[in-house]
Each structure stands twice: as structure tokens, then as C-alpha cells.
Design an enzyme around this catalytic site. Structure first.
Site, PDB file in Angstrom:
ATOM      1  N   ASP A   1     -46.651 -85.345 -18.021  1.00 43.28           N
ATOM      2  CA  ASP A   1     -48.033 -85.502 -17.577  1.00 43.28           C
ATOM      3  C   ASP A   1     -48.148 -84.785 -16.236  1.00 43.28           C
ATOM      4  O   ASP A   1     -47.149 -84.421 -15.609  1.00 43.28           O
ATOM      5  CB  ASP A   1     -48.416 -86.987 -17.498  1.00 43.28           C
TER       6      ASP A   1
ATOM      7  N   ASP B   1     -56.347 -82.791 -16.064  1.00 47.94           N
ATOM      8  CA  ASP B   1     -57.674 -83.175 -16.537  1.00 47.94           C
ATOM      9  C   ASP B   1     -58.241 -84.209 -15.578  1.00 47.94           C
ATOM     10  O   ASP B   1     -57.504 -84.804 -14.792  1.00 47.94           O
ATOM     11  CB  ASP B   1     -57.575 -83.749 -17.959  1.00 47.94           C
TER      12      ASP B   1
ATOM     13  N   ALA C   1     -58.358 -91.345 -20.253  1.00 48.96           N
ATOM     14  CA  ALA C   1     -59.124 -92.321 -19.473  1.00 48.96           C
ATOM     15  C   ALA C   1     -59.522 -93.564 -20.267  1.00 48.96           C
ATOM     16  O   ALA C   1     -60.613 -94.105 -20.091  1.00 48.96           O
ATOM     17  CB  ALA C   1     -60.357 -91.653 -18.869  1.00 48.96           C
TER      18      ALA C   1
ATOM     19  N   CYS D   1     -38.269-113.860 -31.793  1.00 48.19           N
ATOM     20  CA  CYS D   1     -37.896-112.481 -32.070  1.00 48.19           C
ATOM     21  C   CYS D   1     -36.397-112.434 -32.314  1.00 48.19           C
ATOM     22  O   CYS D   1     -35.659-113.270 -31.793  1.00 48.19           O
ATOM     23  CB  CYS D   1     -38.276-111.636 -30.855  1.00 48.19           C
TER      24      CYS D   1
ATOM     25  N   CYS E   1     -34.538-109.479 -31.881  1.00 48.88           N
ATOM     26  CA  CYS E   1     -33.934-108.279 -31.285  1.00 48.88           C
ATOM     27  C   CYS E   1     -32.632-108.706 -30.597  1.00 48.88           C
ATOM     28  O   CYS E   1     -32.419-109.896 -30.351  1.00 48.88           O
ATOM     29  CB  CYS E   1     -34.911-107.611 -30.318  1.00 48.88           C
TER      30      CYS E   1
ATOM     31  N   CYS F   1     -33.133-111.167 -27.659  1.00 47.92           N
ATOM     32  CA  CYS F   1     -33.632-112.503 -27.995  1.00 47.92           C
ATOM     33  C   CYS F   1     -32.648-113.269 -28.867  1.00 47.92           C
ATOM     34  O   CYS F   1     -32.565-114.498 -28.797  1.00 47.92           O
ATOM     35  CB  CYS F   1     -34.975-112.409 -28.697  1.00 47.92           C
TER      36      CYS F   1
HETATM   37  N1  GUN Z   1     -52.581 -91.210 -18.441  1.00 46.29           N
HETATM   38  C1  GUN Z   1     -53.448 -92.197 -18.749  1.00 46.29           C
HETATM   39  N2  GUN Z   1     -54.704 -91.698 -18.879  1.00 46.29           N
HETATM   40  C2  GUN Z   1     -54.624 -90.367 -18.649  1.00 46.29           C
HETATM   41  C3  GUN Z   1     -55.594 -89.316 -18.660  1.00 46.29           C
HETATM   42  O1  GUN Z   1     -56.797 -89.509 -18.899  1.00 46.29           O
HETATM   43  N3  GUN Z   1     -55.129 -88.055 -18.391  1.00 46.29           N
HETATM   44  C4  GUN Z   1     -53.800 -87.819 -18.134  1.00 46.29           C
HETATM   45  N4  GUN Z   1     -53.432 -86.563 -17.891  1.00 46.29           N
HETATM   46  N5  GUN Z   1     -52.888 -88.793 -18.112  1.00 46.29           N
HETATM   47  C5  GUN Z   1     -53.300 -90.053 -18.379  1.00 46.29           C
HETATM   48 ZN    ZN Z   2     -36.818-109.729 -28.685  1.00 44.82          ZN
END
Ligand code: GUN
Ligand code: ZN
Length: 478
Positions: free
Chosen positions: A90, A125, A193, A276, A278, A281
Site C-alpha cells: 500500500d 489514492d 475508504a 474453536c 485451532c 484454542c
Molecule cells: N486501506 C484502507 N483503505 C484504503 C484506501 O482507501 N486506500 C488505500 N490505498 N489503502 C487503504
Molecule cells: Zn482458536
């Protein structure tokens, strides 16, 4: 270039697919755990044991730390994290939305992601929050669009490019932005978003945003739901067409002492038993450390993805969504998406079984689709519709045709008794919701064929529905 995304199974809008990246394929639906390049609670190379095939990390955190930046530029992001599978990065957009500004241009951070060998890169973005005025959402969306165009020219030949769809809660903007971005032929389409919607349990609004984006997007592209990490909403999101998830939820919830399950969240301190099996747990002691809790959260998240994939293979995804959407805000979302049945009807593949799991099942796309199928019947004149054939046998010769009746589907001729959905459905005794749907489909048939109908019914049929039906058919209690 051959398609980087190949779809092998489909159900509702969900699919099982394979996304090819420079460091190998990612089978979708997939969860990419967020790893912090500074201090990972669970180390990247440990992630595989839980079922993670790919990871996501934040290129901006690497970029602004001199030591990490130099290491990533000289040895690559895979060496830095110690993980040789696909890594998505990201861009710092989330920092932008949290802190208001960041110290790098989009073009620079995209080139940086390319240079450190990221498998899927993201431009900066603008994550426009929900409920802002249309003008702001539009203005910011145009900046995002420009940055995606610019990223296409500098992302290199190897790295896949993610093109985030924004537009706040303006569904028309989401759809238009998605349609525009589709023409750019990016590799992955994240829906951006939406974290504020999930944090405030606005799953209904979230569903509308996803459906709007999907309406504008080409169906052969993978869709990523940015920041989604609670396993209780994976089935819903997959059914709406999301293929990739990334989340720090496993770690963030663990820090807050919260224990994730596919049906909701528990405060660990409230649990006398761990529901659970796993490895964490199964050890039995309900006093988990933060690290153990994070591990459990990862196990259940990946287990839920396997459950979802099997449901897709079985053609049972809608049933799974109904089972999962029991938490009130999710039930609200289920009711929201049911209103868009028509769009599901068109794409849903043929099924081989229908399990009635709750009154919501009466509004499943299959029920509306059955009504369309009835339209193909050649029917004219006097028609008897009976809920109990044993009791009506003597009067059948007075009619041109006899139809049977099964809730929630409606009327059907004997020839369809063995076919889907009539023959392959498990339905309890009719309830208010199922008779309502059946009567709705019956009325639709009577109207479209202009039939002279008689409805012979037993006492399980709801009075209210009968009142509605009485203006279209002669009623005959059995
Ligand atoms: N991580 C959570 N929401 C967003 C987003 O709208 N854009 C980006 N680039 N990363 C995110
Ligand atoms: Zn578990």
C-alpha cells in the site's frame, strides 16, 4: 499478455480464481495479512502456517525509514520481510487519511514500490470518507484517477497495479469511477475508504458501495476490499464479488483482547471456554496472550475462507451468507442486497440444491428466478393450483391444467417436480415468508398468462396472502 486473473468457480457474484503475480499465484478469495515492516506481531515467514499465501505491507512506512528504505532498495521487499511469496504494497493513502498529509508524491512511491520488487503496487489514492458532499467526493476522485493514470506509466512491466475505486457513499460516483477505471485495464481493483463503514457496523451501506462498484467494473477483474478483516463479513463480501481482503484486524483485535469468530466477536475475558479447535484454542487454557489471540484470529479467518470456497464449489454461497448474516447489522445488509435480487438472478449459475435456512431464504434470487422460469410454461384457460393433490384428484378433469404448489417457489407442473429448485429443495413447513413468496409468484403467473385460476389450499396457507390472491383466483379451502 495472458489474463492475470483466471476464474475457476462461480456462485452468486463470488468466485474462486487465480491471480498470477511475479512471486507466484494467489488463489482467491484470499486474505492478505497486514505486516508491519517495523514490528510484526506474527513474523511474515510464520504467516504461511495459518494459510496465508500472500501478504500486504506499507511501502510508505518502509520509504520514510532510512534503514528500511536502503535495505528494501538493495535487497528487495521480499528479502527485507523474509517472505518469498506474493507481497502487495500500500502507498500511504491510509496515513494520508489519518494524518492529513504525507511527504511523498504518488509517482515517487509507485516507482519505489516497483524498485523494491512489490508484486502489486498502489498509487496514493485519496480515501474520501463516507457522507461527504458530492463535490468533494468528485474532486478527490479526479485526483485519484489522475494518480492511477500516472501510475500506469511508471509501474513497470512486472508489478501489478492496484487501481482504488473511491467516491465516498455516492453510489453513482462509485459506479462511474469503477467504469472509468475498468477501461484503464489495471490488474486489481480495490474498493477504498470503506474502513469507516465497517468500524461503525454500516454493513448495509458497505454492501451498497460494493454493489455500485461491481456494477461499473468488468467482471473478469479481481476486486480487493481495502481494510476488511473480520471473518464474519467475508461470506457477504465474497458473495458480492470481492476477491481479496487485507487486514490488520487479527492484530488490532488481539491487542484489544478481542476474540474473532465467523459469527462475531467476543471479549476474551468473558470466555470461560474457547469455541474453536485451532492449535491455540485446542490447548484448552482460555487465558491467551496477545500473540496467541492474534494466532487464533488468523486461524479462524483462514478457516472461514476455506468454508466460503467450499460453499462456492457446492453452489451454496447464498445459504452460507444467510447463516452468517445473523448479527443485526449484517442481517440488515442481507435485506439490503436481497432488494437487488434482479442483478443476482442474471448471473447466478445453475444450482443443484436449495436449503431453506431462515425466512430470508424466501427472498433468495432463486425464488425470483423460478418465477421467470414459470413464464416459459405454455398455459391457457382454466387452471387448478393445488396444495394437496390427493384431495383434489376428483375435480382435476374440470380444468385444462393442474399445477402443484411449493413454498417459497410457487406453482409448478408435475414435469418440474424432480428438477431444481422444486425437487432439490429442503424446506420446512410453509411459514409466513415462504407462502408470501409463493403467492407472489403465483399471482405473477396468473397475470402474465391471463389465467382463470382456482387455488385449492390447506390450512397452512396464510390468510393475508389469501386475501391478496382472492382478486386473482377463486379460493377453494380443502
Ligand atoms: N486501506 C484502507 N483503505 C484504503 C484506501 O482507501 N486506500 C488505500 N490505498 N489503502 C487503504
Ligand atoms: Zn482458536
Amino acid at each position: 499478455m495472458p489474463d492475470r486473473f483466471e476464474i475457476t468457480h462461480k456462485d452468486v457474484f463470488g468466485r474462486i480464481g487465480k491471480l498470477t503475480t511475479p512471486h507466484g499465484p494467489i488463489e482467491t478469495p484470499a486474505l492478505l495479512p497486514v505486516v508491519n515492516p517495523n514490528a510484526a506481531l506474527v513474523a511474515p515467514d510464520e504467516m504461511r502456517q495459518f494459510g496465508a499465501v500472500a501478504l500486504i505491507t506499507n511501502a510508505y512506512i518502509v520509504y520514510r525509514n532510512t534503514r528500511l528504505k536502503e535495505a528494501a532498495l538493495s535487497g528487495g521487499i521480499h528479502q527485507l520481510l523474509g517472505f518469498d511469496g506474493p507481497i502487495m504494497t500500500d502507498s500511504g493513502s491510509f496515513q494520508l487519511s489519518t494524518y492529513g498529509s504525507i511527504e511523498v508524491r504518488s509517482e515517487e512511491i509507485v516507482a519505489f514500490q516497483r524498485d523494491i520488487g512489490s508484486d502489486i503496487g498502489t498509487p496514493i489514492d485519496i480515501p474520501t470518507p463516507p457522507d461527504v458532499p458530492f463535490e468533494r467526493a468528485l474532486r478527490e476522485l479526479n485526483v485519484t484517477l489522475e494518480r492511477i493514470r500516472e501510475a500506469m506509466t511508471c509501474c513497470g512491466a512486472e508489478m501489478l497495479l492496484a487501481a482504488p475505486i473511491q467516491g465516498s457513499t455516492h453510489l453513482d460516483l462509485r459506479e462511474q469511477h469503477a467504469r472509468l477505471l475498468s477501461t484503464l485495464d489495471a490488474d486489481v481493483y480495490p474498493i477504498g475508504a470503506v474502513v469507516p463503514l465497517m468500524e461503525s457496523y454500516r454493513y448495509s451501506d458497505l454492501s451498497n458501495v460494493i454493489m455500485a462498484c461491481k456494477a461499473g467494473l468488468a467482471l473478469n477483474k479481481p476486486v480487493h476490499l481495502f481494510g476488511a478483516g473480520h471473518p464474519m463479513m467475508f461470506a457477504l463480501a465474497v458473495a458480492l464479488g470481492c476477491d481479496l481482503f487485507d487486514s490488520a484486524a487479527y492484530a488490532l483485535y488481539a491487542r484489544a483482547g478481542r476474540y474473532l469468530t465467523a459469527s462475531g466477536t467476543h471479549q476474551l475475558s468473558d470466555l470461560a471456554y474457547l469455541p474453536c479447535s485451532c492449535p491455540v484454542c485446542a490447548a484448552g487454557d482460555p487465558k491467551l496472550t496477545e500473540r496467541e489471540l492474534a494466532e487464533h484470529n488468523l486461524w479462524v479467518s483462514f478457516a472461514e475462507l476455506k468454508t466460503i470456497k467450499q460453499a462456492i464449489v457446492d453452489g451454496q454461497l447464498w445459504e452460507l451468507v444467510e447463516r452468517r448474516c445473523r448479527y443485526p447489522a449484517l442481517l440488515q445488509a442481507l435485506r439490503t442486497i436481497q432488494k437487488s435480487c434482479a442483478s443476482f438472478e442474471a448471473i447466478e449459475p445453475l444450482k443443484c440444491s436449495f436449503l431453506y435456512t431462515s425466512t430470508e431464504s424466501a427472498e433468495r434470487p432463486d425464488v425470483a428466478r423460478f418465477s421467470k422460469k414459470l413464464n416459459n410454461l405454455e398455459l391457457t384457460g382454466r387452471v387448478l393450483i393445488t396444495t394437496n393433490r390427493k384431495k383434489t384428484r376428483d375435480m382435476e378433469q374440470e380444468f385444462d391444467t393442474t399445477l402443484l404448489m411449493k413454498a417459497p417457489f410457487g406453482p409448478y407442473p408435475q414435469e418440474l417436480a424432480e428438477t431444481y429448485p422444486i425437487g432439490q429443495s429442503e424446506v420446512p413447513a410453509p411459514d409466513h415468508a415462504s407462502t408470501k413468496s409463493a403467492v407472489r409468484n403465483l399471482i405473477e403467473l396468473i397475470r402474465s398468462k391471463n389465467l382463470e385460476a382456482t387455488f385449492a389450499y390447506d390450512d397452512r396457507w396464510n390468510r393475508e396472502d389469501l386475501v391478496e390472491l382472492s382478486s386473482y383466483a377463486t379460493l377453494l379451502p380443502l
